[in-house]
Design an enzyme around this catalytic site. Structure first.
Site, PDB file in Angstrom:
ATOM      1  N   GLY A   8     126.046 -21.626  45.235  1.00 28.47           N
ATOM      2  CA  GLY A   8     124.642 -21.888  44.922  1.00 28.47           C
ATOM      3  C   GLY A   8     124.246 -20.974  43.795  1.00 28.47           C
ATOM      4  N   GLU A   9     123.143 -20.301  43.971  1.00 29.48           N
ATOM      5  CA  GLU A   9     122.666 -19.370  42.945  1.00 29.48           C
ATOM      6  C   GLU A   9     122.442 -18.028  43.636  1.00 29.48           C
ATOM      7  OE1 GLU A   9     122.728 -20.297  39.735  1.00 29.48           O
ATOM      8  OE2 GLU A   9     122.400 -18.148  39.497  1.00 29.48           O
ATOM      9  N   SER A  10     123.235 -17.047  43.253  1.00 26.52           N
ATOM     10  CA  SER A  10     123.222 -15.788  44.012  1.00 26.52           C
ATOM     11  C   SER A  10     121.866 -15.086  43.942  1.00 26.52           C
ATOM     12  CB  SER A  10     124.336 -14.859  43.529  1.00 26.52           C
ATOM     13  OG  SER A  10     124.241 -14.640  42.143  1.00 26.52           O
ATOM     14  N   CYS A  14     132.269 -19.037  45.811  1.00 24.87           N
ATOM     15  CA  CYS A  14     131.493 -18.945  44.573  1.00 24.87           C
ATOM     16  C   CYS A  14     130.314 -17.979  44.722  1.00 24.87           C
ATOM     17  CB  CYS A  14     131.067 -20.336  44.108  1.00 24.87           C
ATOM     18  SG  CYS A  14     130.681 -20.335  42.346  1.00 24.87           S
ATOM     19  N   ARG A  22     129.534 -12.238  37.479  1.00 28.45           N
ATOM     20  CA  ARG A  22     128.915 -13.567  37.530  1.00 28.45           C
ATOM     21  C   ARG A  22     129.187 -14.358  36.264  1.00 28.45           C
ATOM     22  NH1 ARG A  22     122.912 -13.453  38.259  1.00 28.45           N
ATOM     23  NH2 ARG A  22     123.277 -15.658  38.700  1.00 28.45           N
ATOM     24  N   ILE A  65     132.520 -23.789  39.130  1.00 26.09           N
ATOM     25  CA  ILE A  65     131.228 -24.119  38.518  1.00 26.09           C
ATOM     26  C   ILE A  65     130.499 -22.811  38.235  1.00 26.09           C
ATOM     27  CG2 ILE A  65     129.049 -25.359  38.781  1.00 26.09           C
ATOM     28  CD1 ILE A  65     130.472 -27.132  40.889  1.00 26.09           C
ATOM     29  N   ARG A  66     130.388 -22.451  36.963  1.00 23.23           N
ATOM     30  CA  ARG A  66     129.773 -21.169  36.590  1.00 23.23           C
ATOM     31  C   ARG A  66     130.275 -20.066  37.539  1.00 23.23           C
ATOM     32  NH1 ARG A  66     124.668 -21.752  37.946  1.00 23.23           N
ATOM     33  NH2 ARG A  66     125.080 -23.753  38.917  1.00 23.23           N
ATOM     34  N   HIS A 120     134.928 -23.797  44.464  1.00 22.49           N
ATOM     35  CA  HIS A 120     134.417 -24.682  45.505  1.00 22.49           C
ATOM     36  C   HIS A 120     135.561 -25.520  46.045  1.00 22.49           C
ATOM     37  CE1 HIS A 120     130.038 -24.185  44.705  1.00 22.49           C
ATOM     38  NE2 HIS A 120     130.485 -23.840  43.508  1.00 22.49           N
ATOM     39  N   GLU A 140     135.325 -27.122  48.803  1.00 24.55           N
ATOM     40  CA  GLU A 140     134.677 -28.221  49.542  1.00 24.55           C
ATOM     41  C   GLU A 140     134.345 -29.399  48.640  1.00 24.55           C
ATOM     42  OE1 GLU A 140     133.205 -25.566  48.501  1.00 24.55           O
ATOM     43  OE2 GLU A 140     131.191 -26.081  47.801  1.00 24.55           O
TER      44      GLU A 140
HETATM   45  N1  GLN Z   1     126.699 -18.813  38.801  1.00 26.26           N
HETATM   46  C1  GLN Z   1     126.251 -18.765  40.154  1.00 26.26           C
HETATM   47  C2  GLN Z   1     125.732 -17.366  40.506  1.00 26.26           C
HETATM   48  O1  GLN Z   1     125.878 -16.478  39.739  1.00 26.26           O
HETATM   49  C3  GLN Z   1     127.347 -19.168  41.111  1.00 26.26           C
HETATM   50  C4  GLN Z   1     127.671 -20.607  40.898  1.00 26.26           C
HETATM   51  C5  GLN Z   1     128.179 -21.304  42.106  1.00 26.26           C
HETATM   52  O2  GLN Z   1     128.030 -20.861  43.247  1.00 26.26           O
HETATM   53  N2  GLN Z   1     128.752 -22.440  41.861  1.00 26.26           N
HETATM   54  O3  GLN Z   1     125.170 -17.180  41.557  1.00 26.26           O
END
Ligand code: GLN
Length: 183
Positions: free
Chosen positions: A45-47, A77, A97, A126-127, A162, A164
């Site tokens: 997700g987004e930390s 992630c 990150r 993903i990122r 990921h 999943e």
């Molecule tokens: N870039 C996101 C972060 O820094 C992590 C991306 C992800 O969980 N797919 O939180």
């Protein structure tokens, strides 16, 4: 019962895999949801957003206690980021990150992961972060371009990617096997 932190991010895909392996998922939003869990997943997700949610709900200390109690944990992630020294501080790692670059640098790769049989793990990045520093208790399970992307420290497995989203179930199987081993 397998808890999945469900404040934000990709928790539903994990629940689906947990179910497909014959275990029961439970979405975790408040500390009481952590009671009686056999294992926990912290999704991607987004930390930054996840950190705010953890603070808002008072989940940091209960999450640390759960790890200290030996409960098997899988972080993926942003989940890996949440477990590092600068966040929940339960793994002796630092996560960098967006290490592979931002959205344009999302990619898929086949990664050999120690302890996972049956060929490389199909991984969606993903990122994604990588592990920029790790202490002696941390075992590196897999790397991309010599950057650690899968690690284990005791009862905690954390991966940059990921599994999943690629229909990859073997890390969840590993988590559930740790669960049984501990029981
Ligand atoms: N870039 C996101 C972060 O820094 C992590 C991306 C992800 O969980 N797919 O939180």
């Amino acid at each position: 019962m397998v808890g999945i932190l469900a404040l934000q991010g990709g928790f539903e895909a994990h629940a689906k895999i947990v179910r497909s392996l014959g275990a029961t998922p439970r979405e975790v939003r408040v500390p009481a949801d952590l009671e009686g869990l056999d294992a926990l997943i912290i999704p991607g997700g987004e930390s930054t957003v996840m950190t705010l949610g953890i603070e808002r709900e008072g989940l940091a200390e209960p999450l640390r206690a759960l790890v200290r109690a030996g409960t098997p944990v899988l972080g993926t992630c942003a989940g890996l980021i949440m477990l590092d020294r600068d966040h929940l501080d339960v793994l002796d790692i630092s996560a960098r990150r967006n290490a592979f670059g931002r959205q344009l640098k999302s990619f898929e790769a086949d990664v050999d992961v120690a302890g996972v049989d049956g060929g490389p793990v199909h991984a969606v990045f993903i990122r994604a972060p990588w592990v920029s520093r790790h202490g002696p208790e941390v075992e590196v399970l897999g790397s991309v371009d010599d950057r650690p992307v899968a690690i284990r420290q005791g009862n905690v497995i954390a991966v940059s990617f990921h599994p999943e989203l690629a229909g990859e179930k073997r890390l969840h199987e590993l988590l559930l096997a740790m669960d049984r081993a501990a029981a």
